[in-house]
Design a protein around this motif. Structure first.
Motif, mmCIF file in Angstrom:
data_model
loop_
_atom_site.group_PDB
_atom_site.id
_atom_site.type_symbol
_atom_site.label_atom_id
_atom_site.label_comp_id
_atom_site.label_asym_id
_atom_site.label_seq_id
_atom_site.Cartn_x
_atom_site.Cartn_y
_atom_site.Cartn_z
ATOM 1 N N VAL A 1 30.257 39.982 42.754
ATOM 2 C CA VAL A 1 31.321 40.293 41.686
ATOM 3 C C VAL A 1 32.229 41.308 42.617
ATOM 4 C CG1 VAL A 1 32.081 41.138 39.544
ATOM 5 C CG2 VAL A 1 30.147 39.586 39.844
ATOM 6 N N THR A 2 33.465 41.160 42.760
ATOM 7 C CA THR A 2 34.461 42.127 43.516
ATOM 8 C C THR A 2 35.656 42.118 42.931
ATOM 9 O OG1 THR A 2 35.104 42.933 45.722
ATOM 10 C CG2 THR A 2 34.984 40.304 45.377
ATOM 11 N N LYS A 3 36.503 42.772 43.453
ATOM 12 C CA LYS A 3 38.185 42.750 43.051
ATOM 13 C C LYS A 3 39.105 42.447 44.115
ATOM 14 C CE LYS A 3 38.369 47.862 42.955
ATOM 15 N NZ LYS A 3 38.504 48.989 42.055
ATOM 16 N N ASP A 4 40.063 42.143 44.025
ATOM 17 C CA ASP A 4 41.073 41.832 45.054
ATOM 18 C C ASP A 4 41.780 43.090 45.696
ATOM 19 O OD1 ASP A 4 42.631 40.630 46.680
ATOM 20 O OD2 ASP A 4 44.028 39.942 45.241
ATOM 21 N N SER A 5 40.645 43.932 46.310
ATOM 22 C CA SER A 5 41.390 44.983 46.887
ATOM 23 C C SER A 5 42.173 44.900 48.215
ATOM 24 C CB SER A 5 40.354 46.022 47.345
ATOM 25 O OG SER A 5 39.224 46.393 46.373
ATOM 26 N N GLY B 1 46.753 41.059 49.553
ATOM 27 C CA GLY B 1 45.444 40.765 48.718
ATOM 28 C C GLY B 1 44.852 39.614 49.347
ATOM 29 N N TRP B 2 43.637 39.262 48.763
ATOM 30 C CA TRP B 2 42.953 37.882 49.357
ATOM 31 C C TRP B 2 43.411 36.580 48.637
ATOM 32 C CZ3 TRP B 2 38.406 41.558 48.291
ATOM 33 C CH2 TRP B 2 38.250 42.490 49.476
ATOM 34 N N SER B 3 44.465 36.705 47.928
ATOM 35 C CA SER B 3 44.700 35.169 47.230
ATOM 36 C C SER B 3 45.154 34.366 48.295
ATOM 37 C CB SER B 3 45.925 35.475 46.296
ATOM 38 O OG SER B 3 47.053 36.016 46.958
ATOM 39 N N GLY B 4 45.626 34.722 49.426
ATOM 40 C CA GLY B 4 45.971 33.873 50.327
ATOM 41 C C GLY B 4 44.819 33.508 51.519
ATOM 42 N N HIS B 5 43.731 34.029 51.123
ATOM 43 C CA HIS B 5 42.573 33.775 52.061
ATOM 44 C C HIS B 5 42.034 32.328 51.985
ATOM 45 C CE1 HIS B 5 38.413 33.919 53.586
ATOM 46 N NE2 HIS B 5 38.578 35.303 53.803
ATOM 47 N N GLU B 6 41.551 31.821 53.313
ATOM 48 C CA GLU B 6 41.282 30.418 53.362
ATOM 49 C C GLU B 6 40.397 29.989 52.393
ATOM 50 O OE1 GLU B 6 40.033 29.902 57.187
ATOM 51 O OE2 GLU B 6 38.286 30.851 57.316
ATOM 52 N N ARG B 7 39.559 30.850 51.881
ATOM 53 C CA ARG B 7 38.409 30.561 50.749
ATOM 54 C C ARG B 7 38.735 31.055 49.537
ATOM 55 N NH1 ARG B 7 33.761 28.627 53.665
ATOM 56 N NH2 ARG B 7 33.480 29.564 55.624
#
Length: 266
Positions: free
Chosen positions: A167-171, A74-80
């Motif tokens: 508005v998106t989701k953590d795909s 997922g994107w929870s670890g994305h730098e932003r």
């Protein structure tokens, strides 16, 4: 044997034998597993396809077939990630972005009903893969497209459509991630629907687990999960999580490999 739900027209097909269509719930899947002498199930469904994952877990428990869950990161670890507004579901996302005048919405066709109820009069830009079943409200702009996307294209889209929120989701994964960077460059606030924490669907663990070698298509890339015969005793735990290092995956695959969760036993 790869199985596709059949919701997307003209899907990119994986290598090997492919079936398309549902099974008729957990009971139907269990019957199919028995009738076809299936010896292992790999659940590589979309991170938000909770019903399909639940059916797979229940069918595996009923038949004693080993089940392994593959999930792209997922994107929870994305730098932003710390700059975004994280919410639990689509209604919460609508509340968080309610001040938007022209939001770009990429949470998928199945979430459209929520926006019809709350934002029928708002000038939203809705990007989806599958066509809507009913006409969209006159104020909406509906764009049909399928990734992968790139940063220049996403930047141009947001500028052309005058998007003021995303508005998106953590795909997760890389195919649709460029929109996040484009939003950051343009100063567009981002609202992300978080993944639900996966819990056991009534599956009991605590016995030895043996996972067969599996090759699956994840985001159109062949990912070989090798040396994956595991023996684990997890007591009362409902889900055993195995990291990539525990799976002894090749270092060159670590950047693109999905996370792995053991969710059922034989």
């Amino acid at each position: 044997i790869s199985s596709l739900a059949g919701r997307v027209p003209d899907p990119a097909l994986p290598v090997g034998e492919v079936r398309i269509g549902g099974f008729g719930g957990a009971d139907g899947l269990a019957t199919w597993l028995r009738d076809n002498n299936i010896t292992a199930v790999v659940d590589a469904t979309h991170p938000f396809a909770a019903r399909m994952s639940r059916n797979a877990a229940q069918a595996a428990e009923a038949t004693g077939v080993p089940l392994v869950r593959l999930a792209r990161p997922g994107w929870s670890g994305h730098e932003r990630a710390g700059e975004w507004t994280w919410v639990a579901d689509v209604p919460a996302a609508i509340d968080a972005a309610d001040a938007a005048r022209r939001p770009l919405v990429t949470t998928g066709r199945q979430s459209v009903g929520h926006y019809l109820s709350a934002w029928a009069e708002k000038e939203i830009v809705l990007r989806i893969v599958e066509p809507l079943t009913d006409p969209a409200p006159p104020a909406w702009t509906v764009l049909r497209s399928r990734g992968p996307y790139d940063l220049p294209g996403e930047r141009e889209l947001m500028r052309e459509q005058r998007a003021d929120h995303l508005v998106t989701k953590d795909s997760g994964g890389t195919f649709t991630a460029p929109k996040l960077e484009a939003a950051a460059e343009l100063g567009i606030p981002v609202v992300v629907v978080a993944r639900r924490v996966r819990v056991a669907f009534g599956v009991k663990l605590g016995v030895e687990v043996f996972v067969l070698v599996a090759e699956v298509m994840v985001a159109s890339r062949r990912v070989a999960i090798h040396q994956a015969m595991l023996a684990a005793t997890v007591g009362d735990a409902s889900v055993a999580d195995f990291s990539r290092s525990q799976m002894k995956m090749s270092p060159r695959r670590l950047s693109t490999a999905p996370s792995i969760e053991m969710v059922s036993t034989g």
